[in-house]
Scaffold this active site. Structure first.
Site, mmCIF file in Angstrom:
data_model
loop_
_atom_site.group_PDB
_atom_site.id
_atom_site.type_symbol
_atom_site.label_atom_id
_atom_site.label_comp_id
_atom_site.label_asym_id
_atom_site.label_seq_id
_atom_site.Cartn_x
_atom_site.Cartn_y
_atom_site.Cartn_z
ATOM 1 N N HIS A 112 -0.039 -24.427 -39.442
ATOM 2 C CA HIS A 112 1.174 -23.913 -38.811
ATOM 3 C C HIS A 112 2.414 -24.599 -39.382
ATOM 4 O O HIS A 112 2.686 -25.762 -39.072
ATOM 5 C CB HIS A 112 1.112 -24.103 -37.305
ATOM 6 C CG HIS A 112 2.265 -23.507 -36.574
ATOM 7 N ND1 HIS A 112 2.566 -22.158 -36.625
ATOM 8 C CD2 HIS A 112 3.217 -24.059 -35.784
ATOM 9 C CE1 HIS A 112 3.633 -21.914 -35.892
ATOM 10 N NE2 HIS A 112 4.053 -23.056 -35.381
ATOM 11 N N SER A 120 8.328 -21.030 -37.166
ATOM 12 C CA SER A 120 7.767 -20.898 -35.835
ATOM 13 C C SER A 120 8.794 -20.295 -34.879
ATOM 14 O O SER A 120 9.280 -19.195 -35.118
ATOM 15 C CB SER A 120 7.245 -22.254 -35.349
ATOM 16 O OG SER A 120 6.431 -22.091 -34.208
ATOM 17 N N ASP A 142 -3.175 -20.829 -40.350
ATOM 18 C CA ASP A 142 -2.426 -21.136 -39.132
ATOM 19 C C ASP A 142 -3.314 -20.908 -37.907
ATOM 20 O O ASP A 142 -3.776 -19.791 -37.674
ATOM 21 C CB ASP A 142 -1.191 -20.234 -39.056
ATOM 22 C CG ASP A 142 -0.191 -20.673 -37.991
ATOM 23 O OD1 ASP A 142 -0.617 -21.265 -36.980
ATOM 24 O OD2 ASP A 142 1.011 -20.395 -38.165
#
Length: 546
Positions: free
Chosen positions: A467, A218, A429
């Site tokens: 995610h 991320s 995601d």
């Protein structure tokens, strides 16, 4: 975490009586002259990484290690299994801490500018160091040391380092009036941490690391990619999961999508209908990989159109109104510039329906709002309801000289010195559209050339993963082992075996295939075994709405 110690303040109890004895015994075996030579050598390492210290230093001696533009604020030995961060009275935050070996914990504060206040920690295994350095990154707007990631790296034998990226709290509220802190958050904090961590590692062990890795997801993925672009000699190889590249445009796209799917009350799809839409998507496309298992190996081969769910009469729980069909299509479709038509942010993939509330809730994603409130407009009172994609996108592109954009895809200097970039992204995601990483990968290859694929850069898509983890897919895999094998052999893995773990038990394995391929069942073997799947070329079949 509600209560964590500052990076430069080591919690009471971290050093046991036994560890103090060990440290004093080691200290007694080193003469003052040797320590002085070591510290002087470490200062040189800070400016020239090729200089090797004369001998290893006891952990507590690192308290006296001078740092250019910073200072060590604590260096102590932590006994095996003794480290913990308390979440109120509830006990340790991470189970990873229990398996930690004894390590030397070094905290430091770095100030490359008068407005900088970068906290770092460097954790050094007391025994069993594998000779390598693994730096770890942050999530969201950072603002905290990534302790759990540090613990996982040290438990695997690496010396590791993490930073708060130059501010406190997972928020962008630090940005107004502090342009140097914005630069620290954007890229400088990670570089400063890396340079100083290598010097500390060399001082403690008597040798610098043989290899330096970055491993994060991320925001951490963005940090790794940005490091490769701006500081191509910092790392030998980088693992970047779901990297938040094109960061400011990503924030703009998130707000714009939220405004679209909440255009009117009648356009809002109630959360109770997400499961119905997801089930219809799987019914249409789950078997395209050869087996019905609740996961699409290749969502882009799916041509499901939510139009088939439109109610024949009045709105109901098992159908979508005409306005809701429009919204479902908007989730799958890219956010485009109203004037130029360029793609600002790709749409979500089919299979993400259960998590549409991430970007489609009543308010936009908080990280995106903070980007415009504090970093673009520098106005704590800015209201996201006033967001204008055309004007705000232009402002975000130039805010702080583009420091936060993370849009540069020129990795040739990193590749030319032998650097490897392994990216991965979950197909499901709901926060960073997988197409964002795919588009970046394509730009990297366009600049570096097709020969870079598999030798310098590779992307692995993770079916069913949300995610950075979670979801119905196989989200457990060893990306560090994969990238280390790549460094050793010179070729990216042809597949990475991944597992799905339910209640502590592996119930399914799958191969993660290089982008451009997807896993397909052979029709004969156990459909829960990765060995029964082949990575087959031909990734994308255009969907009816893109």
């Amino acid at each position: 975490m509600n209560e964590t110690p500052a990076a430069g303040s080591l919690p009471a109890g971290s050093v046991t009586r036994a560890s103090r004895v060990v440290c004093r015994q080691r200290h007694a075996r080193h003469e003052r002259a040797a320590r002085a030579l070591l510290i002087a050598a470490a200062v040189v390492v800070l400016h020239a990484a090729s200089v090797l210290p004369a001998a290893a230093a006891p952990c507590e001696d690192l308290n006296a290690l001078p740092l250019s533009g910073g200072a060590v604020t604590g260096a102590t030995v932590v006994a095996a299994g003794a480290f913990s961060l308390l979440d109120g009275p509830g006990g340790p935050v991470s189970a990873a801490f229990a398996s930690l070996p004894a390590f030397c914990r070094v905290a430091a504060t770095l100030r490359p500018t008068t407005d900088s206040d970068i906290r770092i920690e460097v954790w050094l295994p007391a025994v069993g160091w594998n000779g390598k350095f693994q730096a770890v990154g942050n999530g969201g707007w950072a603002g905290v040391i990534p302790y759990s990631s540090l613990a996982r790296a040290v438990a695997a034998g690496y010396a590791s380092a993490g930073t708060d990226a130059g501010h406190t709290g997972n928020t962008a509220a630090f940005a107004p009036g502090h342009p140097e802190k914005v630069i620290d958050m954007a890229y400088r904090a990670v570089h400063e941490m890396t340079v100083h961590a290598k010097a500390i590692i060399a001082a403690y062990y008597g040798n610098p690391p043989t290899l330096s890795f970055w491993n994060a997801c991320s925001t951490g993925g963005r940090q790794g990619v940005t490091s490769a672009v701006r500081y191509p000699t910092d790392f030998d190889a980088i693992v970047a999961g779901a990297p938040a590249v094109d960061w400011m445009r990503l924030h703009a796209g998130r707000i714009a999508m939220n405004r679209t799917v909440n255009k009117t009350p009648t356009h809002v799809i109630p959360r109770e209908k997400y499961g119905m839409v997801h089930a219809a998507t799987l019914n249409a496309c789950d078997a395209l990989d050869g087996v019905r298992d609740g996961v699409m190996e290749n969502p882009r081969a799916c041509s499901f159109d939510p139009q088939v769910l439109q109610c024949k009469g009045t709105d109901g729980a098992e159908c979508l109104s005409a306005q809701q069909v429009e919204t479902a299509r908007a989730f799958y479709s890219p956010v485009t510039h109203p004037v130029t038509g360029e793609i600002v942010m790709p749409g979500l993939e089919r299979g993400t329906e259960l998590s549409w509330a991430t970007l489609g809730g009543p308010q936009p994603l908080g990280n995106a709002v903070e980007a415009f409130r504090y970093a673009v407009h520098e106005n704590p009172s800015w209201d996201w309801r006033h967001f204008n994609l055309v004007t705000d996108l232009e402002l975000s592109d130039t805010a702080h000289g583009g420091a936060l954009a993370s849009a540069d895809a020129n990795l040739k200097p990193f590749f030319d010195r032998g650097g490897k970039l392994l990216m991965y992204h979950g197909w499901s995601d709901p926060q960073i559209p997988p197409g964002n990483t795919i588009a970046f990968f394509d730009r990297v290859v366009e600049i570096a050339g097709r020969d870079a694929v598999g030798t310098s850069v590779q992307l692995y898509m993770v079916p069913g993963m949300n995610h950075c983890g979670g979801g119905s897919g196989t989200d457990s895999f060893n990306s560090m082992r994969a990238v280390e094998q790549w460094v050793e052999t010179g070729e990216a893995p042809s597949r990475i075996n991944a597992s799905r773990i339910v209640n502590g038990i592996v119930d399914r394995t799958r191969p993660l295939c290089p982008y451009g391929q997807s896993a397909f069942w052979d029709g004969k073997g156990n459909p829960n075994d990765a060995d029964s799947f082949a990575c087959v070329a031909g990734l994308e079949t255009p969907t009816s709405v893109r």
